[in-house]
Design a protein around this motif. Structure first.
Motif, PDB file in Angstrom:
ATOM      1  N   VAL A 181      23.980 -43.167   5.766  1.00  0.00           N
ATOM      2  CA  VAL A 181      24.865 -44.280   6.088  1.00  0.00           C
ATOM      3  C   VAL A 181      24.036 -45.407   6.704  1.00  0.00           C
ATOM      4  O   VAL A 181      23.083 -45.171   7.444  1.00  0.00           O
ATOM      5  N   ARG A 182      24.402 -46.617   6.387  1.00  0.00           N
ATOM      6  CA  ARG A 182      23.780 -47.787   7.018  1.00  0.00           C
ATOM      7  C   ARG A 182      24.698 -48.235   8.148  1.00  0.00           C
ATOM      8  O   ARG A 182      25.780 -48.773   7.904  1.00  0.00           O
ATOM      9  N   LEU A 183      24.278 -48.010   9.360  1.00  0.00           N
ATOM     10  CA  LEU A 183      25.098 -48.339  10.523  1.00  0.00           C
ATOM     11  C   LEU A 183      24.740 -49.726  11.057  1.00  0.00           C
ATOM     12  O   LEU A 183      23.605 -50.185  10.925  1.00  0.00           O
ATOM     13  N   HIS A 184      25.729 -50.368  11.649  1.00  0.00           N
ATOM     14  CA  HIS A 184      25.456 -51.600  12.383  1.00  0.00           C
ATOM     15  C   HIS A 184      24.637 -51.253  13.622  1.00  0.00           C
ATOM     16  O   HIS A 184      24.552 -50.093  14.038  1.00  0.00           O
TER      17      HIS A 184
ATOM     18  N   GLU B 190      23.646 -50.865  17.564  1.00  0.00           N
ATOM     19  CA  GLU B 190      24.478 -50.377  18.667  1.00  0.00           C
ATOM     20  C   GLU B 190      25.156 -51.527  19.402  1.00  0.00           C
ATOM     21  O   GLU B 190      26.285 -51.373  19.873  1.00  0.00           O
TER      22      GLU B 190
ATOM     23  N   LEU C 170      28.142 -52.495  17.307  1.00  0.00           N
ATOM     24  CA  LEU C 170      29.167 -51.458  17.381  1.00  0.00           C
ATOM     25  C   LEU C 170      29.859 -51.480  18.745  1.00  0.00           C
ATOM     26  O   LEU C 170      31.075 -51.269  18.831  1.00  0.00           O
TER      27      LEU C 170
ATOM     28  N   TYR D 120      34.836 -40.866   4.495  1.00  0.00           N
ATOM     29  CA  TYR D 120      33.443 -41.200   4.811  1.00  0.00           C
ATOM     30  C   TYR D 120      32.579 -41.094   3.561  1.00  0.00           C
ATOM     31  O   TYR D 120      31.789 -41.992   3.241  1.00  0.00           O
TER      32      TYR D 120
ATOM     33  N   PRO E 117      33.110 -50.394  10.154  1.00  0.00           N
ATOM     34  CA  PRO E 117      31.753 -50.022  10.579  1.00  0.00           C
ATOM     35  C   PRO E 117      31.763 -49.128  11.815  1.00  0.00           C
ATOM     36  O   PRO E 117      30.974 -48.190  11.922  1.00  0.00           O
TER      37      PRO E 117
ATOM     38  N   LEU F   7      32.740 -45.643  10.650  1.00  0.00           N
ATOM     39  CA  LEU F   7      31.614 -44.906  10.066  1.00  0.00           C
ATOM     40  C   LEU F   7      30.760 -44.272  11.167  1.00  0.00           C
ATOM     41  O   LEU F   7      30.363 -43.108  11.083  1.00  0.00           O
ATOM     42  N   TYR F   8      30.517 -45.055  12.205  1.00  0.00           N
ATOM     43  CA  TYR F   8      29.743 -44.535  13.336  1.00  0.00           C
ATOM     44  C   TYR F   8      30.477 -43.374  14.007  1.00  0.00           C
ATOM     45  O   TYR F   8      29.889 -42.322  14.284  1.00  0.00           O
TER      46      TYR F   8
ATOM     47  N   ARG G 124      30.632 -40.186  11.825  1.00  0.00           N
ATOM     48  CA  ARG G 124      29.301 -39.550  11.766  1.00  0.00           C
ATOM     49  C   ARG G 124      29.002 -38.814  13.067  1.00  0.00           C
ATOM     50  O   ARG G 124      28.467 -37.701  13.045  1.00  0.00           O
TER      51      ARG G 124
ATOM     52  N   ALA H 122      21.392 -41.041   8.661  1.00  0.00           N
ATOM     53  CA  ALA H 122      21.585 -42.487   8.736  1.00  0.00           C
ATOM     54  C   ALA H 122      20.260 -43.160   8.427  1.00  0.00           C
ATOM     55  O   ALA H 122      19.188 -42.660   8.790  1.00  0.00           O
TER      56      ALA H 122
END
Length: 490
Positions: free
Chosen positions: A11-14, A16, A19, A182, A278, A281-282, A285, A297
């Protein structure tokens, strides 16, 4: 010939920081923070920490919901989250402390976590939000009942059997749905940034994978699952995990009535649409990781060694693998480019089943290093496992003085390249083109290749016999595979 691989794509997370801003903007947490700051010495709570009924109108007014018929309910919900996340600390009523109605009341003070939301790090904010997500998840899986008093036994225990409710089963159902959402969000064949129709999501956890046309009974189960999810996503949305368009209320009917048919049978949006944010997703996960699920990630491998990098990206989509390698190289900087190339080449060695795919990703990673890698690449020109890819890399960069490879190295590289593509489970057309291109480049290819001292020689030849479109070449590949198998036994 694929080895065991992770079940989830990366996953491509934003960041921190991004978020954490999303978490603070989540409507439910934002309301909880406002109420935590509003609470004072005169705030009174019941034995369970809930605001007493007399204070709910004032709390709703503080939230700007005084004129909303559901304002008191929203205020109560936000207050519960403030308690669950430590934004307020509840002091239980002391024995003998009762109001005029004989009810004991406690008091509250600001919790330590309230200050962390403004003075803490993004990780602090996200930890508090995750506590909130856990509480809201529990609310979403809680049963609905008309009169809770009827469920309380004489000894004060709750008669769960009367509810027909299994808390573990309900939690597993919702977690399964969120896991599928997800996966759909990350899948290359999925909706990407678009929402998922609620019927499709419900069907993903109800309809067996091997079922062709769903039976009426299964369709009824899908409909029931949709209604459960409609309620649950309405509860989850305010914490910021999903963007949800509820089921059109005109489609909902009381038991015994006929369902109102949609005006447009093709308008699937009327049946509910949901999308992970977004922040969602975080959050999902994090819950998966806590449950022991391998949920990678992009960026996880940036501080790992080259061996972990090449093994980790083995089954990543191409763009994700390229990004991961770029982050890994960025950590080492321009001054460390040559040593990074040497580390990658060292990690690419090996005769195990995953080694060919490591070498393929090593070659792709070296393309991102640049000319600084040349000394490290030239150092392995005589290596039987790496000499072929080293020559390919140098030739692609137009380097001078590239020695011609011995014929044995050419055949070894051909076997290694096909073995890597078989392990990667690439597109059949691409694999067929590779197989035919390599075998057609050399006359008498199958007369020689079976002698190659590579662990995957026989397996590669058997695959070439299945894939090659020319019947004569396919037969020659199968005969060569038989010879290779016989040679391995000797």
């Amino acid at each position: 010939m694929s080895a065991e691989r992770p079940s989830l794509p990366p996953v491509r997370l934003h960041t921190e920081a991004e978020l954490a801003r999303d978490a603070l903007a989540a409507p439910l947490l934002a309301r909880a923070v406002r109420l935590a700051r509003w609470a004072g010495p005169d705030t009174r709570v019941g034995p369970g920490g809930e605001l007493v009924d007399a204070q709910l109108p004032a709390a709703a007014q503080h939230l700007g919901l005084g004129d909303d018929e559901d304002g008191a309910a929203y205020a109560s919900e936000a207050w519960r989250l403030a308690v669950d996340t430590g934004l307020v600390d509840v002091e239980d009523p002391q024995e003998g402390e009762e109001d005029g109605n004989g009810d004991a009341e406690g008091t509250v003070t600001a919790g330590e976590n309230l200050a962390l939301l403004t003075s803490g790090s993004p990780q602090d904010v996200l930890a508090i939000w995750l506590d909130g997500l856990e509480a809201v998840h529990a609310d979403a899986t809680a049963p609905a009942f008309d009169d809770f008093a009827d469920l309380i036994g004489e000894d004060g225990s709750v008669d769960f059997d009367a509810l027909d409710w299994d808390p573990e089963e309900e939690a597993a159902f919702l977690d399964g749905v969120l896991g599928n959402l997800y996966l759909l969000t990350l899948s290359e064949a999925g909706p990407s940034d678009g929402p998922v129709p609620l019927p499709a999501l419900a069907a993903s956890v109800v309809v067996p994978e091997d079922m062709g046309e769903p039976t009426d009974d299964v369709l009824e189960q899908v409909s029931e699952a949709m209604m459960r999810l409609d309620d649950q996503f309405r509860v989850l949305e305010p914490i910021g995990i999903v963007a949800y368009q509820p089921v059109d209320e005109t489609l909902l009917t009381e038991e015994g009535e006929e369902a109102t048919p949609p005006a447009d049978d093709e308008d699937v949006t009327r049946y509910g649409m949901v999308k992970l944010t977004p922040l969602g997703l975080y959050g999902i996960r994090e819950r998966m990781l806590e449950a022991g699920v391998d949920a990678p990630a992009v960026g996880d491998l940036a501080d790992k060694g080259a061996d972990a990098l090449l093994d980790g990206i083995a089954y990543y989509p191409e763009d994700a693998a390229r990004t991961e390698v770029g982050l890994w190289l960025d950590r080492r900087g321009a001054d460390g480019a040559e040593s990074a190339a040497a580390e990658l080449l060292g990690a690419a060695r090996g005769g195990d089943r995953r080694a060919p795919l490591r070498r393929l990703h090593c070659q792709q990673a070296l393309a991102l290093v640049g000319p600084e890698a040349e000394p490290a690449v030239r150092a392995v020109l005589g290596d039987p496992e790496l000499g072929g890819l080293a020559r390919v890399w140098l030739a692609e960069r137009g380097s001078a003085d590239v020695p011609a490879p011995p014929e044995s190295m050419i055949f070894w590289l051909a076997v290694d390249t096909i073995a890597a593509q078989l392990d990667a489970d690439g597109e059949l057309d691409e694999l067929q083109g590779l197989v035919e291109g390599l075998s057609d480049q050399h006359s008498g290819f199958f007369d020689e290749v079976w002698r190659v001292d590579h662990p995957a020689t026989a397996e590669v030849l058997e695959a070439m016999g299945r894939i090659h479109s020319d019947r004569g070449a396919a037969k020659a590949a199968r005969k060569a595979a038989y010879k290779a198998r016989s040679r391995q036994k000797d």
